[in-house]
Design an enzyme around this catalytic site. Structure first.
Site, PDB file in Angstrom:
ATOM      1  N   GLU A 218      31.703  29.162  21.928  1.00 18.93           N
ATOM      2  CA  GLU A 218      31.210  27.510  21.864  1.00 18.93           C
ATOM      3  C   GLU A 218      31.064  27.097  20.324  1.00 18.93           C
ATOM      4  O   GLU A 218      29.984  26.556  19.793  1.00 18.93           O
ATOM      5  CB  GLU A 218      29.682  27.476  22.391  1.00 18.93           C
ATOM      6  CG  GLU A 218      29.444  28.184  23.700  1.00 18.93           C
ATOM      7  CD  GLU A 218      28.045  28.085  24.411  1.00 18.93           C
ATOM      8  OE1 GLU A 218      27.395  27.202  23.557  1.00 18.93           O
ATOM      9  OE2 GLU A 218      27.792  28.734  25.351  1.00 18.93           O
TER      10      GLU A 218
ATOM     11  N   ASN B  61      26.594  36.476  26.709  1.00 22.84           N
ATOM     12  CA  ASN B  61      26.887  35.394  25.886  1.00 22.84           C
ATOM     13  C   ASN B  61      25.688  34.971  25.213  1.00 22.84           C
ATOM     14  O   ASN B  61      24.782  34.878  25.911  1.00 22.84           O
ATOM     15  CB  ASN B  61      27.640  34.327  26.724  1.00 22.84           C
ATOM     16  CG  ASN B  61      28.240  33.089  25.808  1.00 22.84           C
ATOM     17  OD1 ASN B  61      29.086  33.429  25.029  1.00 22.84           O
ATOM     18  ND2 ASN B  61      27.729  31.888  25.770  1.00 22.84           N
TER      19      ASN B  61
ATOM     20  N   GLU C  20      22.158  33.969  26.708  1.00 26.62           N
ATOM     21  CA  GLU C  20      21.038  33.961  25.917  1.00 26.62           C
ATOM     22  C   GLU C  20      19.901  34.795  26.270  1.00 26.62           C
ATOM     23  O   GLU C  20      18.628  34.449  26.650  1.00 26.62           O
ATOM     24  CB  GLU C  20      20.642  32.643  25.603  1.00 26.62           C
ATOM     25  CG  GLU C  20      21.708  31.822  25.139  1.00 26.62           C
ATOM     26  CD  GLU C  20      21.673  30.079  24.883  1.00 26.62           C
ATOM     27  OE1 GLU C  20      20.409  29.622  25.183  1.00 26.62           O
ATOM     28  OE2 GLU C  20      22.413  29.441  24.658  1.00 26.62           O
TER      29      GLU C  20
ATOM     30  N   HIS D 235      27.705  28.783  17.166  1.00 27.34           N
ATOM     31  CA  HIS D 235      27.085  27.385  16.534  1.00 27.34           C
ATOM     32  C   HIS D 235      26.796  27.588  15.151  1.00 27.34           C
ATOM     33  O   HIS D 235      25.788  28.205  14.780  1.00 27.34           O
ATOM     34  CB  HIS D 235      25.956  27.003  17.470  1.00 27.34           C
ATOM     35  CG  HIS D 235      26.314  26.665  18.883  1.00 27.34           C
ATOM     36  ND1 HIS D 235      27.041  25.660  19.022  1.00 27.34           N
ATOM     37  CD2 HIS D 235      26.080  27.447  19.952  1.00 27.34           C
ATOM     38  CE1 HIS D 235      27.125  25.465  20.528  1.00 27.34           C
ATOM     39  NE2 HIS D 235      26.652  26.579  21.191  1.00 27.34           N
TER      40      HIS D 235
ATOM     41  N   ASP E 156      31.061  25.374  17.007  1.00 29.57           N
ATOM     42  CA  ASP E 156      30.940  23.954  16.502  1.00 29.57           C
ATOM     43  C   ASP E 156      30.201  23.886  15.143  1.00 29.57           C
ATOM     44  O   ASP E 156      29.536  25.109  14.819  1.00 29.57           O
ATOM     45  CB  ASP E 156      30.426  22.981  17.240  1.00 29.57           C
ATOM     46  CG  ASP E 156      29.001  23.028  17.957  1.00 29.57           C
ATOM     47  OD1 ASP E 156      28.299  24.268  17.212  1.00 29.57           O
ATOM     48  OD2 ASP E 156      28.566  22.433  18.765  1.00 29.57           O
TER      49      ASP E 156
HETATM   50  O1  9MR Z   1      26.038  21.097  25.503  1.00 30.26           O
HETATM   51  C1  9MR Z   1      25.194  21.176  26.338  1.00 30.26           C
HETATM   52  C2  9MR Z   1      24.042  19.758  26.359  1.00 30.26           C
HETATM   53  O2  9MR Z   1      24.994  18.860  26.741  1.00 30.26           O
HETATM   54  C3  9MR Z   1      23.093  20.286  27.573  1.00 30.26           C
HETATM   55  O3  9MR Z   1      22.204  19.099  27.275  1.00 30.26           O
HETATM   56  C4  9MR Z   1      22.215  21.446  26.858  1.00 30.26           C
HETATM   57  C5  9MR Z   1      21.213  21.890  27.483  1.00 30.26           C
HETATM   58  O4  9MR Z   1      20.421  22.630  27.070  1.00 30.26           O
HETATM   59  O5  9MR Z   1      23.411  22.666  26.811  1.00 30.26           O
HETATM   60  C6  9MR Z   1      24.396  22.488  26.033  1.00 30.26           C
HETATM   61  O6  9MR Z   1      25.013  23.671  26.008  1.00 30.26           O
HETATM   62  C7  9MR Z   1      24.582  24.746  25.675  1.00 30.26           C
HETATM   63  C8  9MR Z   1      25.065  25.867  26.250  1.00 30.26           C
HETATM   64  O7  9MR Z   1      25.170  25.724  27.739  1.00 30.26           O
HETATM   65  C9  9MR Z   1      24.612  27.240  25.856  1.00 30.26           C
HETATM   66  N1  9MR Z   1      24.626  27.448  24.582  1.00 30.26           N
HETATM   67  C10 9MR Z   1      24.073  26.288  23.657  1.00 30.26           C
HETATM   68  C11 9MR Z   1      24.564  25.001  24.167  1.00 30.26           C
HETATM   69  C12 9MR Z   1      24.360  23.859  23.133  1.00 30.26           C
HETATM   70  O8  9MR Z   1      22.789  23.684  23.415  1.00 30.26           O
END
Ligand code: 9MR
Length: 367
Positions: free
Chosen positions: A282, A215, A174, A251, A284
């Site tokens: 990722e 990513n 990001e 997402h 969903d």
């Molecule tokens: O799924 C992850 C969640 O459990 C954490 O609290 C969160 C913290 O920012 O991160 C989530 O995973 C993220 C991933 O690492 C990067 N892309 C977005 C995902 C969803 O927020």
């Protein structure tokens, strides 16, 4: 966009209509309550994908330890896993200089027992940084020179620790914002844009065999943001920076609509033309709650375009969902009133999206 891709997209899209699908098991389809007749394919996703691509899931380490049904389902359904949180910097270096890879090691060990590959997530991000680091930078205690050394050490240490056991690493996560500019993060502010090339070079030094990925989210289709990634990838490659892949997180939300599979494939194709692998990292598809049959059907469509987009791409090597059961999902905690984003419901029962993923994989063949 080459013509064969478009043609293939049309064929796949048509074939995923439930009504045109034969029952793979030779028995009548089950009713979903939506009026559609789903295919009866009772094979796990990883078997349906065969060697064609790796099908992965994010793994919640706490659930893996506590919930045997969750654990068992990961083993049967997926050929790849990503640590949802336990490889992130705040988890692996909670105190400065104190590295703790125990949870991540357990996850990797479990993956090996299951014959699964592991995606590494993530080395450089602006979230989930240890507080000693963010407060140190804010207070001025850690200056830019020291910070660069800390970042270098973090990358070398973590990539070396898992050397030979991670097939793809999300090196930077990001780093571009929705306007297509480099994200205004601690990294950019303190170190300037060169931190991205540095991160890839250090990761490559620590494990020359692992594939190193950019990513991000909102980069599945053609947009100013994915254009900016394409420019960034081209610039890095021109400087001989070891970048090997481009990951689109995937997402989605049913209320926003989706790209077409052809657009995802077209986007991936331009990264592949630079010599990169691509991946959906990722996936969903969330929805405003409560779920109903229309939203669940729309959700199936969202998963379908991401999976088809990947299958239509020559070098899309992995398709990962960000969790597979609504029992454990990041979504309700982040988007008020939204949820039900995964392939299986809270009791691990298949939703239309899971049946759709099975159907798409079955149609694509195992190669
Ligand atoms: O799924 C992850 C969640 O459990 C954490 O609290 C969160 C913290 O920012 O991160 C989530 O995973 C993220 C991933 O690492 C990067 N892309 C977005 C995902 C969803 O927020």
């Amino acid at each position: 966009m080459k013509v064969p891709h478009v043609a293939a997209a049309a064929v796949l899209a048509a074939a995923t209509l439930y009504s045109v699908l034969p029952s793979a098991a030779g028995s009548p389809g089950r009713s979903t309550g939506t009026g559609a007749r789903p295919v009866e394919i009772d094979q796990p996703l990883r078997d349906l994908a065969g060697r064609r691509l790796l099908v992965g899931t994010a793994v919640d380490h706490a659930a893996l330890t506590a919930d045997p049904v969750y654990r068992e389902r990961i083993a049967t359904e997926f050929s790849s896993v990503t640590a949802e949180n336990v490889m992130k910097w705040e988890s692996v270096e909670p105190e400065r200089g104190v590295r703790d890879y125990r949870a991540a090691d357990e996850l990797v060990a479990e993956a090996r027992r299951n014959g699964q590959r592991v995606r590494g997530h993530t080395l450089v991000w602006h979230n989930q940084l240890p507080s000693w680091l963010t407060t140190g930078v804010e207070s001025g205690e850690i200056d830019a020179t020291e910070l660069r050394g800390i970042l270098r050490q973090h990358i070398l240490d973590e990539v070396r620790h898992f050397r030979g056991r991670i097939y793809q690493w999300d090196v930077v996560n990001e780093v571009i914002d929705d306007e297509g500019e480099l994200r205004d993060s601690l990294w950019l502010r303190e170190l300037g844009p060169g931190y991205i090339a540095d991160a890839f070079r250090w990761a490559h030094q620590a494990d020359p065999r692992t594939k190193l990925f950019l990513n991000d989210y909102n980069v599945e289709g053609l947009s100013p943001k994915s254009d900016a990634y394409h420019r960034l990838a081209r610039e890095l490659l021109a400087q001989r920076v070891p970048v090997h892949g481009f990951g689109a997180q995937g997402h989605y939300g049913v209320q926003y609509g989706f790209h077409s599979a052809a657009e995802v494939a077209q986007n991936f194709a331009r990264f592949e033309a630079l010599g990169l692998e691509t991946a959906v990292t990722e996936a969903d598809v969330r929805m405003p709650m409560p779920a109903d049959t229309v939203k669940l059907q729309a959700q199936a469509q969202g998963y379908s375009v991401l999976l088809q987009g990947c299958l239509l791409s020559r070098r899309c090597t992995s398709f990962t969902v960000w969790g597979f059961t609504d029992k454990y999902s990041w979504v309700p905690g982040f988007f008020e009133g939204e949820g039900a984003a995964n392939l299986l419901d809270e009791s691990f029962a298949p939703k239309p999206a899971y049946r759709e993923a099975q159907a798409v994989l079955a149609l694509a063949g195992r190669r």
